[in-house]
Scaffold this motif. Structure first.
Motif, short mmCIF file in Angstrom:
data_model
loop_
_atom_site.label_atom_id
_atom_site.label_comp_id
_atom_site.label_asym_id
_atom_site.label_seq_id
_atom_site.Cartn_x
_atom_site.Cartn_y
_atom_site.Cartn_z
N GLY A 191 0.78 -1.23 0.00
CA GLY A 191 0.00 0.00 0.00
C GLY A 191 0.82 1.27 0.00
O GLY A 191 0.26 2.38 -0.06
N LYS A 192 2.15 1.17 0.05
CA LYS A 192 3.00 2.37 0.04
C LYS A 192 2.90 3.08 -1.31
O LYS A 192 2.90 2.44 -2.36
CB LYS A 192 4.45 2.01 0.34
N PRO A 193 2.84 4.41 -1.30
CA PRO A 193 2.73 5.14 -2.56
C PRO A 193 4.05 5.12 -3.34
O PRO A 193 5.12 4.90 -2.75
CB PRO A 193 2.37 6.56 -2.12
N PRO A 194 4.01 5.36 -4.64
CA PRO A 194 5.24 5.40 -5.45
C PRO A 194 6.17 6.52 -4.98
O PRO A 194 5.73 7.52 -4.41
CB PRO A 194 4.72 5.68 -6.87
N ASP A 195 7.46 6.33 -5.20
CA ASP A 195 8.43 7.37 -4.91
C ASP A 195 9.45 7.42 -6.05
O ASP A 195 9.29 6.73 -7.06
CB ASP A 195 9.11 7.14 -3.55
N GLU A 196 10.48 8.23 -5.88
CA GLU A 196 11.44 8.43 -6.96
C GLU A 196 12.17 7.15 -7.32
O GLU A 196 12.45 6.89 -8.50
CB GLU A 196 12.46 9.51 -6.53
N ARG A 197 12.48 6.32 -6.32
CA ARG A 197 13.22 5.08 -6.57
C ARG A 197 12.29 3.96 -7.02
O ARG A 197 12.74 2.98 -7.61
CB ARG A 197 13.97 4.66 -5.30
N HIS A 198 11.00 4.08 -6.73
CA HIS A 198 10.03 3.04 -7.09
C HIS A 198 8.82 3.70 -7.75
O HIS A 198 7.74 3.81 -7.14
CB HIS A 198 9.61 2.24 -5.86
N PRO A 199 9.00 4.17 -8.99
CA PRO A 199 7.93 4.93 -9.65
C PRO A 199 6.67 4.12 -9.93
O PRO A 199 5.60 4.70 -10.12
CB PRO A 199 8.60 5.39 -10.96
N PHE A 200 6.80 2.79 -9.98
CA PHE A 200 5.63 1.95 -10.21
C PHE A 200 4.97 1.51 -8.90
O PHE A 200 4.04 0.71 -8.91
CB PHE A 200 6.01 0.72 -11.03
#
Length: 308
Positions: A63-72
């Protein structure tokens, strides 16, 4: 298919609390009666408790939102932790049950007072039934939203937490019946063979469930496509756009529980022009998200066919 993570979290918490209580009760009853089947059931419930904890991690991580290192996003972390939960069932539950059952058959000991075991089995059956009822309620609600049969949803759902709870609670009820048969058989015959055989049967049951869940999660983890019914609907939405002449290639992937990525090569009409193609892509994106709430990412590549 889209599922609500809040519902899955509640289902996991109910199952986890039930399994922890049941594991302690089975352990005490197994030690009092000296039953291999009861101790295997205790190991079964203990493994299920560890499984629920890992599924809780699965729901939280996915459920964690996307971030710069994990855009998907972190959706596939849910698949990984759900697979680890299935491995815990395989090693902790199935492994102990089979080996302990074989030992009981080879070095059978006289059983003690089995009354606590019968009481625990009866109470456990009720508690596991409540947990399974919660999971079935969520399954029926999700099936109703997608207008498909519940059994079909079980096969195609990417909600690995719900699938794990359903399979494990169903296996738990069957395991309780097997344990009861083993106790009754040993009590009536005076032989520990029945009790040991019941322990082995419980272990084999857990083995089958664990392998099914491992295979399901592994398929999702390495990039499983959306269900065929969903892909057919996505293609229909694309072709319904007036500017779209042909869908050259359509690719989908489950990137998390209930989360779908769509990538398509589209041959647009020559008359659409650059501005028309941009508007059409935006409209297709909106329609796909409205029609399939699980679609989170849409990538469209204008690509002429060889004929063009």
């Amino acid at each position: 298919m889209e599922e609500k993570s809040g519902d899955s979290l509640a289902t996991v918490l109910v199952a986890g609390a039930a399994n922890l209580t049941i594991a302690l009760a089975k352990l005490v009853a197994g030690l009092i009666g000296g039953s291999a089947a009861m101790l295997s059931e205790a190991a079964h419930s203990a493994a299920d408790t560890v499984t629920e904890l890992l599924l809780l991690v699965s729901v939280r991580r996915s459920g964690k939102p996307p971030d710069e290192r994990h855009p998907f996003g972190y959706g596939k972390a849910g698949f990984f932790w759900a697979m680890m939960a299935a491995v815990a069932t395989l090693v902790g539950g199935a492994g102990f049950s089979v080996t302990h059952g074989v030992h009981e058959i080879s070095h059978g000991e006289e059983l003690g007072n089995l009354t606590p075991s019968y009481v625990v089995l009866a109470v456990s059956f009720v508690i596991e039934g409540v947990s399974l009822s919660k999971a079935l309620s969520q399954l029926r609600a999700a099936a109703g939203r997608h207008r498909i049969r519940p059994l079909r949803l079980v096969r195609i759902t990417s909600d690995t937490a719900l699938k794990a709870v359903l399979f494990e609670d169903a296996a738990a009820l069957v395991g309780l019946v097997i344990a009861a048969i083993g106790l009754l058989g040993s009590q009536w015959s005076g032989s520990a063979l029945w009790d040991g055989a019941a322990s082995v049967a419980i272990g084999l049951l857990l083995l089958v469930v664990a392998l099914i869940l491992i295979q399901s999660n592994l398929s999702l983890l390495i990039g499983q496509a959306a269900p065929r019914q969903v892909e057919t609907g996505i293609r229909a939405v694309l072709l319904a756009q007036p500017e779209v002449e042909e869908v050259v290639e359509l690719l989908t992937m489950m990137i998390g529980p209930g989360s779908i990525m769509v990538a398509a090569k589209i041959d647009f009409c020559d008359e659409a022009g650059a501005a028309g193609v941009e508007i059409a892509c935006d409209e297709v994106d909106r329609r796909l998200r409205d029609r399939f709430p699980g679609v989170n990412l849409v990538f469209l590549d204008p690509t002429p066919t060889r004929r063009s």
